[in-house]
Design a protein around this motif. Structure first.
Motif, short mmCIF file in Angstrom:
data_model
loop_
_atom_site.label_atom_id
_atom_site.label_comp_id
_atom_site.label_asym_id
_atom_site.label_seq_id
_atom_site.Cartn_x
_atom_site.Cartn_y
_atom_site.Cartn_z
N LEU A 126 -22.03 18.87 48.16
CA LEU A 126 -20.67 18.49 47.80
C LEU A 126 -20.62 17.11 47.15
O LEU A 126 -21.33 16.20 47.59
N PRO A 127 -19.80 16.94 46.13
CA PRO A 127 -19.58 15.58 45.60
C PRO A 127 -18.88 14.73 46.66
O PRO A 127 -18.36 15.25 47.65
N PRO A 128 -18.86 13.41 46.46
CA PRO A 128 -18.14 12.55 47.43
C PRO A 128 -16.68 12.95 47.55
O PRO A 128 -16.06 13.40 46.58
N ASP A 129 -16.14 12.78 48.74
CA ASP A 129 -14.74 13.07 48.96
C ASP A 129 -13.88 12.15 48.09
O ASP A 129 -14.25 11.01 47.81
N ILE A 130 -12.73 12.67 47.68
CA ILE A 130 -11.84 11.92 46.81
C ILE A 130 -11.14 10.82 47.61
O ILE A 130 -10.70 11.04 48.74
N ASP B 272 -20.56 22.66 39.14
CA ASP B 272 -19.53 22.54 38.11
C ASP B 272 -19.88 23.55 37.03
O ASP B 272 -20.89 23.41 36.33
N LEU B 273 -19.06 24.58 36.88
CA LEU B 273 -19.34 25.66 35.95
C LEU B 273 -18.98 25.32 34.51
O LEU B 273 -19.23 26.12 33.61
N HIS B 274 -18.36 24.16 34.28
CA HIS B 274 -18.02 23.69 32.92
C HIS B 274 -17.18 24.72 32.17
O HIS B 274 -17.37 24.94 30.96
N GLY B 275 -16.23 25.33 32.87
CA GLY B 275 -15.37 26.31 32.21
C GLY B 275 -14.35 25.70 31.29
O GLY B 275 -13.90 26.34 30.35
N ARG B 276 -13.94 24.45 31.55
CA ARG B 276 -12.91 23.79 30.74
C ARG B 276 -13.29 22.34 30.50
O ARG B 276 -12.65 21.42 30.94
N ASP B 277 -14.37 22.11 29.80
CA ASP B 277 -14.69 20.75 29.39
C ASP B 277 -15.53 20.82 28.12
O ASP B 277 -15.65 21.88 27.50
N ALA B 278 -16.10 19.68 27.74
CA ALA B 278 -16.80 19.62 26.46
C ALA B 278 -18.11 20.38 26.46
O ALA B 278 -18.64 20.69 25.40
N SER B 279 -18.66 20.69 27.63
CA SER B 279 -19.94 21.39 27.71
C SER B 279 -19.73 22.89 27.60
O SER B 279 -18.64 23.41 27.82
N GLU B 280 -20.81 23.60 27.32
CA GLU B 280 -20.77 25.05 27.32
C GLU B 280 -20.69 25.55 28.76
O GLU B 280 -21.35 25.00 29.65
N ASN C 57 -14.37 24.52 38.39
CA ASN C 57 -14.13 24.54 36.95
C ASN C 57 -14.65 25.83 36.31
O ASN C 57 -15.43 25.81 35.36
N ALA C 58 -14.18 26.96 36.83
CA ALA C 58 -14.65 28.26 36.34
C ALA C 58 -13.92 28.65 35.07
O ALA C 58 -12.76 28.28 34.85
N ARG C 59 -14.58 29.45 34.27
CA ARG C 59 -14.01 29.94 33.02
C ARG C 59 -13.39 31.32 33.17
O ARG C 59 -12.32 31.60 32.65
N SER C 60 -14.08 32.23 33.90
CA SER C 60 -13.64 33.61 33.99
C SER C 60 -14.14 34.23 35.28
O SER C 60 -15.04 33.70 35.95
N VAL D 133 -13.06 28.65 44.62
CA VAL D 133 -13.20 28.66 43.16
C VAL D 133 -12.04 27.85 42.59
O VAL D 133 -10.89 28.03 42.99
N THR D 134 -12.32 26.94 41.66
CA THR D 134 -11.25 26.24 40.95
C THR D 134 -11.30 26.66 39.48
O THR D 134 -12.38 26.81 38.90
N ALA D 135 -10.13 26.85 38.91
CA ALA D 135 -10.03 27.25 37.51
C ALA D 135 -8.67 26.85 36.99
O ALA D 135 -7.70 26.79 37.75
N ARG D 136 -8.58 26.57 35.70
CA ARG D 136 -7.29 26.22 35.13
C ARG D 136 -6.35 27.43 35.11
O ARG D 136 -5.19 27.33 35.42
N ALA D 137 -6.89 28.59 34.75
CA ALA D 137 -6.08 29.80 34.70
C ALA D 137 -6.23 30.59 36.00
O ALA D 137 -7.22 30.44 36.73
N HIS D 138 -5.26 31.42 36.30
CA HIS D 138 -5.35 32.34 37.42
C HIS D 138 -6.30 33.47 37.02
O HIS D 138 -6.01 34.26 36.12
#
Length: 581
Positions: free
Chosen positions: A126-130, A194-202, A250-253, A271-276
């Motif tokens: 896990l990343p550090p807690d916020i 980090d699945l890089h679904g919504r950032d500059a990476s593939e 940061n999932a894409r699909s 799972v976190t994602a911008r879209a449902h």
């Protein structure tokens, strides 16, 4: 199968401190199946049942092979690991905290592939807690309710939660904070990617993530299969019977996530994602948890927490400006955090500068000075750049709308899309792509509005990418449509109460048709805020004909006695109209 094998399984179960019910839960077998195997009543259990029992008990691969190849009359080899030799106690199964890989047994007589495992520390990825996490109590409660249930309470439901929401809504922060809060409930560790679904990476491929997870679980690189299907099968076998917390950020699909879901009832997945990702809900039983705006009082609390209560108390005169800045963050925790870091330590001296920035270039206010990747403008661009071209153009043009929200027909005018059934159906699909990406909200069918900061970004893109004459024509089409349609609506309202027939205007074909006066009243009430703003926009555009038509329509409508049932805004419209005109 002789009763000796059943006695061995019973011995291993007792050494692991498990009841038959516990083992049934871990192995996904019935208590009756386990009872029949242990008592010898089931003389030839299915190979799959023995594999599931071995996985749940943490047995090594050699033991599993021997158990699944046994036939009646064939004893276990005397040197089998875990087999009780004469006067020698049965050793305990491998501890769950040390990952064990089980081979995929393709055939009882075929060669056995080896998947050697190394004794690694349990994963804690896990990343550090916020810091300064604030609010979101309802979302945290929903995660607790779904992911912390016992296997018996879950009644066969999957343990997957999907957090979705707009850019900057704090999905990853919430997921990481919740995971740290409950990490001790998952003794076999935590996996994170980090699945890089919504950032500059593939976006990451599932096979890449599976290899990383399997290495973290102790499988040597040289033993990993090539195909994605084999990797997924090995992953499921490796985590079977374990209690892991898995955070897929940061999932894409749904297709990107599905191979990473374990089959162990004691694992939990966030799972976190911008879209449902509706596929995860429909096919995989994930519980969707949407994150909306952070309430203003929580935004102020978060901002105060970052700045420091002592600093805020030292500058009480700045408290009003502080509240206004929190409100300008539009309920996005990311925006609040950026503002907080700018103000940290010296709110009194910086507030004036920030207030000026709000008036000149407000999006600059929400850029991180030393890390542009976390700014609101950059975060929104990751969704915008993935839009289909038609949706992207619509996104730009709709930002030019003069009112707080707009209808499907108004959007059709701005995009010059036409008003036929086919054209409106295509336009709905383009708008649905914007709603899916949380770039536009749809509070009710065929009504749309921009979140505040998103509208600023969309207007920037329009200024940069749409020619000036295209922007002007889009607004002129909208204002003309508002003028013609409001004139027709006002005529129907006036005619319904007039003693003598009123001359009917002749609006163009694109004006919204009304079947009777009640529909016209409802439309005028619903569009009153947009029409009021359209008067000012028409004057600025020097479209005086449209401005005069809209103002006359509003004056005609508001000149009749109030009817609370159909015209709820009428009592307050005249003062607002006078102020706006």
């Amino acid at each position: 199968m002789s009763s000796e094998t059943g006695a061995l399984i019973r011995h291993w179960r007792l050494r692991a401190g498990l009841t038959q019910e516990d083992l049934a839960t871990r192995s996904d077998l019935s208590i009756r199946t386990i009872r029949d195997i242990e008592t010898g009543r089931s003389r030839q259990p299915y190979r799959r049942s023995l594999e599931q029992l071995a996985a749940a008990l943490g047995l090594d691969a050699t033991t599993v092979v021997a158990l699944t190849r046994r036939r009646p009359g064939h004893d276990l080899p005397p040197d089998l690991p875990g087999h009780p030799r004469p006067q020698t106690p049965v050793p305990a199964p491998q501890a769950p905290s040390h990952p064990t890989a089980l081979p995929h047994l393709a055939a009882a007589t075929g060669p056995e592939p080896a998947y050697p495992a190394t004794a690694l520390p349990r994963p804690a990825q896990l990343p550090p807690d916020i810091a300064h996490f604030t609010g979101r109590q309802e979302a945290l409660r929903q995660c607790d309710d779904e992911l912390l249930l016992s296997p018996r309470q879950r009644m066969g439901r999957g343990k997957v939660v999907q957090l979705f929401g707009a850019a900057g809504a704090g999905k990853s922060a919430l997921a990481v904070h919740w995971a740290h809060r409950v990490a001790d409930r998952f003794p076999d560790g935590q996996l994170y990617v980090d699945l890089h679904g919504r950032d500059a990476s593939e976006p990451l491929r599932p096979a890449t993530v599976l290899r990383s997870f399997l290495r973290a679980l102790g499988i040597q690189q040289s033993a990993l299969p090539e195909s994605g299907a084999e990797l997924a099968a090995l992953y499921r076998s490796t985590v079977a019977g374990k209690s892991l917390l898995i955070l897929l950020d940061n999932a894409r699909s749904a297709e990107q996530v599905r191979p990473l879901l374990p089959n162990s009832p004691s694992c939990a997945v966030v799972v976190t994602a911008r879209a449902h990702l509706t596929g995860l809900t429909v096919k995989d039983g994930a519980r969707p948890v949407g994150l909306g705006r952070l309430p203003d009082h929580d935004a102020v609390r978060l901002l105060t927490s970052i700045i420091g209560a002592a600093s805020v108390s030292a500058a009480p005169e700045a408290l009003v400006e502080l509240v206004e800045l929190a409100e300008r963050c539009a309920g996005l925790p990311l925006a609040v955090r950026i503002i907080g870091e700018r103000l940290a330590g010296h709110p009194g001296t910086v507030l004036a500068h920030l207030a000026e920035a709000v008036e000149t270039d407000p999006l600059d206010l929400f850029d991180s000075p030393d890390d542009p990747s976390v700014g609101i403008r950059t975060t929104l661009s990751w969704s915008y750049l993935r839009l289909p071209e038609r949706s992207a153009r619509l996104f730009r043009l709709l930002s030019l709308h003069c009112g707080p929200d707009l209808s499907l027909r108004a959007a059709a005018e701005m995009a010059d899309a036409g008003h036929t059934a086919k054209a409106l159906h295509r336009l709905r699909a383009d708008l649905a792509a914007l709603v899916h990406e949380h770039l536009v909200e749809s509070p009710e069918p065929d009504r749309y509005r921009f979140p505040a900061l998103v509208r600023l970004y969309a207007a920037e893109r329009a200024a940069a990418e749409e020619p000036e004459h295209e922007r002007e024509q889009s607004v002129r089409r909208l204002l003309a449509w508002y003028g013609h349609t409001s004139a027709l609506a006002a005529h129907l309202v006036a005619s319904s109460t007039a003693r003598t027939p009123q001359p009917r205007p002749a609006p163009p074909a694109r004006a919204l048709p009304f079947s009777h006066a009640q529909d016209a009243r409802a439309w005028l009430a619903r569009e009153s805020a947009n029409l009021r703003d359209a008067v000012g926009a028409a004057n600025r555009q020097r479209s005086f004909t449209a401005a005069q038509a809209i103002r006359r329509s509003l004056n005609t409508w508001t000149g009749f006695p109030p009817d609370a049932a159909t015209d709820p805004d009428r009592a307050t419209l005249l003062p607002r109209l006078a102020a706006g005109a």
